[in-house]
Design a protein around this motif. Structure first.
Motif, mmCIF file in Angstrom:
data_model
loop_
_atom_site.group_PDB
_atom_site.id
_atom_site.type_symbol
_atom_site.label_atom_id
_atom_site.label_comp_id
_atom_site.label_asym_id
_atom_site.label_seq_id
_atom_site.Cartn_x
_atom_site.Cartn_y
_atom_site.Cartn_z
ATOM 1 N N SER A 12 -15.871 -98.435 -54.329
ATOM 2 C CA SER A 12 -15.795 -96.973 -54.427
ATOM 3 C C SER A 12 -15.862 -96.329 -53.048
ATOM 4 O O SER A 12 -15.160 -95.351 -52.773
ATOM 5 C CB SER A 12 -16.925 -96.445 -55.305
ATOM 6 O OG SER A 12 -16.803 -96.955 -56.613
ATOM 7 N N ARG A 13 -16.704 -96.867 -52.181
ATOM 8 C CA ARG A 13 -16.824 -96.333 -50.825
ATOM 9 C C ARG A 13 -15.520 -96.480 -50.044
ATOM 10 O O ARG A 13 -15.262 -95.713 -49.118
ATOM 11 C CB ARG A 13 -17.942 -97.047 -50.077
ATOM 12 C CG ARG A 13 -19.317 -96.643 -50.549
ATOM 13 C CD ARG A 13 -20.389 -97.422 -49.822
ATOM 14 N NE ARG A 13 -21.719 -96.967 -50.242
ATOM 15 C CZ ARG A 13 -22.827 -97.650 -50.031
ATOM 16 N NH1 ARG A 13 -22.779 -98.824 -49.419
ATOM 17 N NH2 ARG A 13 -23.980 -97.174 -50.448
ATOM 18 N N LYS A 14 -14.699 -97.450 -50.411
ATOM 19 C CA LYS A 14 -13.453 -97.704 -49.695
ATOM 20 C C LYS A 14 -12.286 -96.861 -50.206
ATOM 21 O O LYS A 14 -11.206 -96.874 -49.619
ATOM 22 C CB LYS A 14 -13.089 -99.187 -49.798
ATOM 23 C CG LYS A 14 -14.081 -100.064 -49.070
ATOM 24 C CD LYS A 14 -13.767 -101.538 -49.265
ATOM 25 C CE LYS A 14 -14.823 -102.388 -48.557
ATOM 26 N NZ LYS A 14 -14.615 -103.816 -48.800
ATOM 27 N N LYS A 15 -12.488 -96.122 -51.275
ATOM 28 C CA LYS A 15 -11.416 -95.319 -51.862
ATOM 29 C C LYS A 15 -11.093 -94.113 -50.985
ATOM 30 O O LYS A 15 -11.975 -93.522 -50.365
ATOM 31 C CB LYS A 15 -11.806 -94.816 -53.257
ATOM 32 C CG LYS A 15 -11.833 -95.895 -54.296
ATOM 33 C CD LYS A 15 -10.439 -96.409 -54.485
ATOM 34 C CE LYS A 15 -10.286 -97.189 -55.749
ATOM 35 N NZ LYS A 15 -8.939 -97.664 -55.912
ATOM 36 N N ASP A 16 -9.800 -93.769 -50.942
ATOM 37 C CA ASP A 16 -9.374 -92.575 -50.214
ATOM 38 C C ASP A 16 -10.110 -91.359 -50.756
ATOM 39 O O ASP A 16 -10.204 -91.185 -51.975
ATOM 40 C CB ASP A 16 -7.869 -92.349 -50.369
ATOM 41 C CG ASP A 16 -7.048 -93.355 -49.587
ATOM 42 O OD1 ASP A 16 -7.587 -93.950 -48.633
ATOM 43 O OD2 ASP A 16 -5.874 -93.543 -49.946
ATOM 44 N N GLY A 17 -10.628 -90.567 -49.864
ATOM 45 C CA GLY A 17 -11.312 -89.339 -50.255
ATOM 46 C C GLY A 17 -12.803 -89.493 -50.489
ATOM 47 O O GLY A 17 -13.493 -88.515 -50.718
ATOM 48 N N ASN A 18 -13.315 -90.731 -50.407
ATOM 49 C CA ASN A 18 -14.749 -90.910 -50.605
ATOM 50 C C ASN A 18 -15.511 -90.531 -49.348
ATOM 51 O O ASN A 18 -15.176 -90.951 -48.252
ATOM 52 C CB ASN A 18 -15.087 -92.353 -50.983
ATOM 53 C CG ASN A 18 -16.591 -92.516 -51.166
ATOM 54 O OD1 ASN A 18 -17.277 -92.966 -50.257
ATOM 55 N ND2 ASN A 18 -17.087 -92.120 -52.317
ATOM 56 N N ILE A 19 -16.536 -89.715 -49.524
ATOM 57 C CA ILE A 19 -17.412 -89.314 -48.432
ATOM 58 C C ILE A 19 -18.749 -90.025 -48.562
ATOM 59 O O ILE A 19 -19.313 -90.504 -47.588
ATOM 60 C CB ILE A 19 -17.605 -87.778 -48.427
ATOM 61 C CG1 ILE A 19 -16.251 -87.101 -48.170
ATOM 62 C CG2 ILE A 19 -18.652 -87.364 -47.407
ATOM 63 C CD1 ILE A 19 -16.251 -85.609 -48.419
ATOM 64 N N ARG A 20 -19.236 -90.107 -49.789
ATOM 65 C CA ARG A 20 -20.520 -90.760 -50.044
ATOM 66 C C ARG A 20 -20.508 -91.336 -51.444
ATOM 67 O O ARG A 20 -20.024 -90.702 -52.382
ATOM 68 C CB ARG A 20 -21.651 -89.736 -49.925
ATOM 69 C CG ARG A 20 -23.011 -90.286 -50.254
ATOM 70 C CD ARG A 20 -24.081 -89.227 -50.156
ATOM 71 N NE ARG A 20 -25.388 -89.832 -50.412
ATOM 72 C CZ ARG A 20 -26.513 -89.165 -50.485
ATOM 73 N NH1 ARG A 20 -26.511 -87.866 -50.291
ATOM 74 N NH2 ARG A 20 -27.637 -89.766 -50.731
ATOM 75 N N TYR A 21 -21.060 -92.538 -51.578
ATOM 76 C CA TYR A 21 -21.175 -93.172 -52.894
ATOM 77 C C TYR A 21 -22.401 -94.067 -52.848
ATOM 78 O O TYR A 21 -22.374 -95.148 -52.268
ATOM 79 C CB TYR A 21 -19.918 -93.996 -53.205
ATOM 80 C CG TYR A 21 -19.725 -94.272 -54.674
ATOM 81 C CD1 TYR A 21 -18.915 -93.463 -55.452
ATOM 82 C CD2 TYR A 21 -20.365 -95.348 -55.283
ATOM 83 C CE1 TYR A 21 -18.733 -93.721 -56.805
ATOM 84 C CE2 TYR A 21 -20.186 -95.610 -56.625
ATOM 85 C CZ TYR A 21 -19.371 -94.794 -57.379
ATOM 86 O OH TYR A 21 -19.195 -95.047 -58.714
ATOM 87 N N ASP A 22 -23.497 -93.595 -53.389
ATOM 88 C CA ASP A 22 -24.772 -94.315 -53.328
ATOM 89 C C ASP A 22 -25.357 -94.493 -54.725
ATOM 90 O O ASP A 22 -25.212 -93.621 -55.585
ATOM 91 C CB ASP A 22 -25.790 -93.554 -52.467
ATOM 92 C CG ASP A 22 -25.360 -93.457 -51.015
ATOM 93 O OD1 ASP A 22 -24.892 -94.465 -50.470
ATOM 94 O OD2 ASP A 22 -25.486 -92.364 -50.433
#
Length: 79
Positions: A12-22
């Motif tokens: 998910s962190r590597k997806k285009d448009g991701n800023i934060r995924y924790d």
């Protein structure tokens, strides 16, 4: 459950448009997990949730271990 949820974090962190995924676990309620996500746009978030292969895999497999899902709170940064 921890393993299944943790498996979606890095993709998910590597997806285009991701800023934060924790992924967090409640200290007072072990087994209660919370995702905190920040996306560059609604479109990026929607694409991730509706078309991400790792999310689809979770919904086909890991979701069986989910006892309850709470509604996502959509927040806007103030400061």
């Amino acid at each position: 459950m921890r393993r299944d949820l943790s498996a979606v974090v890095e993709p998910s962190r590597k997806k285009d448009g991701n800023i934060r995924y924790d992924l967090f676990e409640d200290q007072n309620e072990p087994g209660r997990f919370v995702f905190v996500e920040d996306w560059a746009s609604v479109e990026a978030r929607t694409k991730h949730h509706e078309h991400g292969p790792h999310i689809a895999h979770f919904h086909s497999n890991g979701v069986n271990n989910v006892e309850m899902t709470e509604f996502a709170h959509k927040l806007k940064r103030v400061a």
